[in-house]
Design a protein around this motif. Structure first.
Motif, PDB file in Angstrom:
ATOM      1  N   ALA A  80       0.827  -1.207   0.000  1.00 20.47           N
ATOM      2  CA  ALA A  80       0.000   0.000   0.000  1.00 20.47           C
ATOM      3  C   ALA A  80       0.862   1.258   0.000  1.00 20.47           C
ATOM      4  O   ALA A  80       0.564   2.235  -0.701  1.00 20.47           O
ATOM      5  CB  ALA A  80      -0.927  -0.005   1.219  1.00 20.47           C
ATOM      6  N   ARG A 213      -5.279   0.488   5.931  1.00 21.64           N
ATOM      7  CA  ARG A 213      -4.585  -0.236   4.867  1.00 21.64           C
ATOM      8  C   ARG A 213      -3.225  -0.754   5.317  1.00 21.64           C
ATOM      9  O   ARG A 213      -2.617  -1.568   4.636  1.00 21.64           O
ATOM     10  CB  ARG A 213      -4.409   0.669   3.635  1.00 21.64           C
ATOM     11  CG  ARG A 213      -5.698   0.888   2.869  1.00 21.64           C
ATOM     12  CD  ARG A 213      -5.456   1.460   1.484  1.00 21.64           C
ATOM     13  NE  ARG A 213      -4.720   0.539   0.636  1.00 21.64           N
ATOM     14  CZ  ARG A 213      -4.490   0.745  -0.657  1.00 21.64           C
ATOM     15  NH1 ARG A 213      -4.939   1.842  -1.232  1.00 21.64           N
ATOM     16  NH2 ARG A 213      -3.814  -0.135  -1.366  1.00 21.64           N
ATOM     17  N   ARG A 356      -0.773  -3.070  -3.603  1.00 26.18           N
ATOM     18  CA  ARG A 356      -1.656  -3.593  -2.568  1.00 26.18           C
ATOM     19  C   ARG A 356      -2.004  -5.060  -2.829  1.00 26.18           C
ATOM     20  O   ARG A 356      -1.941  -5.899  -1.931  1.00 26.18           O
ATOM     21  CB  ARG A 356      -2.925  -2.746  -2.539  1.00 26.18           C
ATOM     22  CG  ARG A 356      -3.968  -3.196  -1.537  1.00 26.18           C
ATOM     23  CD  ARG A 356      -5.261  -2.437  -1.777  1.00 26.18           C
ATOM     24  NE  ARG A 356      -6.298  -2.803  -0.811  1.00 26.18           N
ATOM     25  CZ  ARG A 356      -7.572  -2.520  -0.966  1.00 26.18           C
ATOM     26  NH1 ARG A 356      -7.982  -1.884  -2.044  1.00 26.18           N
ATOM     27  NH2 ARG A 356      -8.456  -2.870  -0.063  1.00 26.18           N
TER      28      ARG A 356
END
Length: 433
Positions: A80, A213, A356
């Motif tokens: 991320a 995240r 990600r």
């Protein structure tokens, strides 16, 4: 900290930047070496601090597990962060961290210091997911599976060379392989600092990284809920868990069933790495001309099922030749499944989510390396040497329909996008009649 650099071309229709390609491939090779160079010397690093052989084995297992656990925790976050700040700074930080981890392990001085070094190495060891995202940035979309195959081949080469290099350097002291690993990783970091271009354009980066995240569990939940990607990762997790179980019981299986010595075990284990190289150089280019990614993945999983079944049969019949055939079958399947699976994941993810998604993939692989050996070890003790292989065959067989469902979901999603992108028909003009 990081000077600005020219950005590598990305996307279809562009050539691959040679410097970006060289750095990515070198980093992949060093990741393979770094993962395996420590394996021959871990028991000798532990010996000065733990005298009981049984406790030594436990500590060695914990040192291996803590690395996988750390990679699991940080890999989605690193992916991320690379989507936000670019691949270059994250890769350089990871290389510096790996070099520091090797150095701490080599210096040692106490058992706790060994764990600190392994934790440092693991926390920065999630770089392979960022490397895959880097390759996704710099390669044309329709050629990604080929380049991911190169990554798998070089990683396999590193896994082959690592134990041999570690064993040879250990003649000069158990810490020497660690200092060698630190030096080589640092050199690669210096090369990247001066020569590696950034691959992710500022316009393609996400505007911010919410704290959620960075949480591996929240991150994984979010990625697994993404329809196509979630189905692909669920299927792959079953395959990786079976693989983790096999890796965990490989040496005791060979020792207990066939009474092999470490040299023979290492030689047979190296078959897997050799097959990675052969498969990417000779087999994958031909398969890619004839089959889609999902078809290649299914062929690979079918070969793995056959391999696990033959491993179980070799244990029941106590036939070492059958076991070698089984390793070849499993190794072939594993060598073509990896790049095809990564290709499907990369193509299913949006451009801004490459880091990600591939970071989550690596995190799940690390989770499988924790769960797989634990489950396989318990089955081995309770039900015998053939049981983990039976579990592996069952898991991979169940993964095939899940992965195919993910591929079908992705094709349906692509068709909907194509239909939605088509211009609306012009209204009927009665005057033109």
């Amino acid at each position: 900290m990081f000077p600005p650099s020219s950005r590598a071309p990305r996307g279809a229709g562009h050539s691959v930047d040679p410097k970006a390609l060289a750095f990515g491939l070198a980093s992949t090779f060093l990741c393979g070496i770094g993962f395996s160079i420590i394996m021959p010397v871990l028991p000798f690093l532990v010996q000065p601090y733990v005298s009981d052989p049984a406790q030594q084995a436990t500590v060695v297992t914990l040192l291996v597990s803590v690395y996988a656990a750390c990679v699991f925790l940080v890999a989605p976050g690193l992916g991320a962060l690379s989507d936000r700040f670019g691949r270059r700074p994250l890769l350089l930080v990871c290389l510096l961290g790996s070099a520091a981890g090797y150095l701490v392990l080599g210096i040692g001085g106490a058992l706790g210091v060994l764990f600190v070094g392994r934790i440092i190495e693991g926390l920065t060891g999630g770089s392979i997911g960022t490397i895959f995202a880097y390759f996704a940035d710099i390669t044309p979309r329709d050629e990604r599976t080929k380049y991911f195959g190169w990554v798998s081949a070089l990683s396999g080469a590193g896994v082959i060379i690592g134990p041999a290099v570690g064993g040879l350097l250990a003649q000069f002291g158990a810490s020497t392989p660690l200092f060698f690993g630190a030096g080589v990783t640092l050199l690669n970091c210096i090369f990247g600092f001066f020569c590696m271009p950034e691959s992710l354009a500022a316009s393609a980066r996400i505007p911010a990284v919410p704290l959620a995240r960075l949480n591996p569990f929240t991150q994984l939940k979010g990625v697994l809920s993404l329809g196509t990607i979630g189905l692909l990762l669920c299927g792959a997790l079953l395959v990786w868990t079976a693989s983790g179980s096999l890796q965990g019981i490989f040496s005791p299986f060979c020792l207990d069933v066939f009474a092999w010595d470490p040299a023979v075990i290492g030689l047979v284990f190296s078959i897997l790495g050799v097959q990675d190289i052969v498969a990417q150089g000779l087999v994958m280019p031909r398969l890619l001309r004839r089959l889609s990614d999902v078809q290649i993945a299914v062929v690979g999983m079918g070969a793995e099922v056959a391999g696990y079944a033959l491993i179980a049969a070799s244990a029941l019949a106590v036939q070492s030749a059958l076991f070698v055939v089984a390793v070849f079958a499993y190794g072939f399947g594993d060598s073509i499944f990896g790049p095809s699976c990564n290709g499907m994941l990369s193509k299913a993810a949006d451009e801004a989510d490459q880091g990600r998604t591939l970071g989550a993939s690596q995190s799940l692989q690390s989770l499988a390396r924790i769960v797989g050996p634990l489950a396989g070890g318990q089955l081995y003790v309770l039900l015998g040497p053939a049981a983990p292989a039976c579990m592996g065959a069952l898991l991979v067989a169940c993964a095939i329909p899940v992965l195919r469902a993910g591929a079908q979901h992705g094709r349906a999603r692509a068709r909907r996008r194509t239909v939605g992108a088509q211009p609306a028909p012009a209204p009927d003009n009665p005057r033109a009649r």
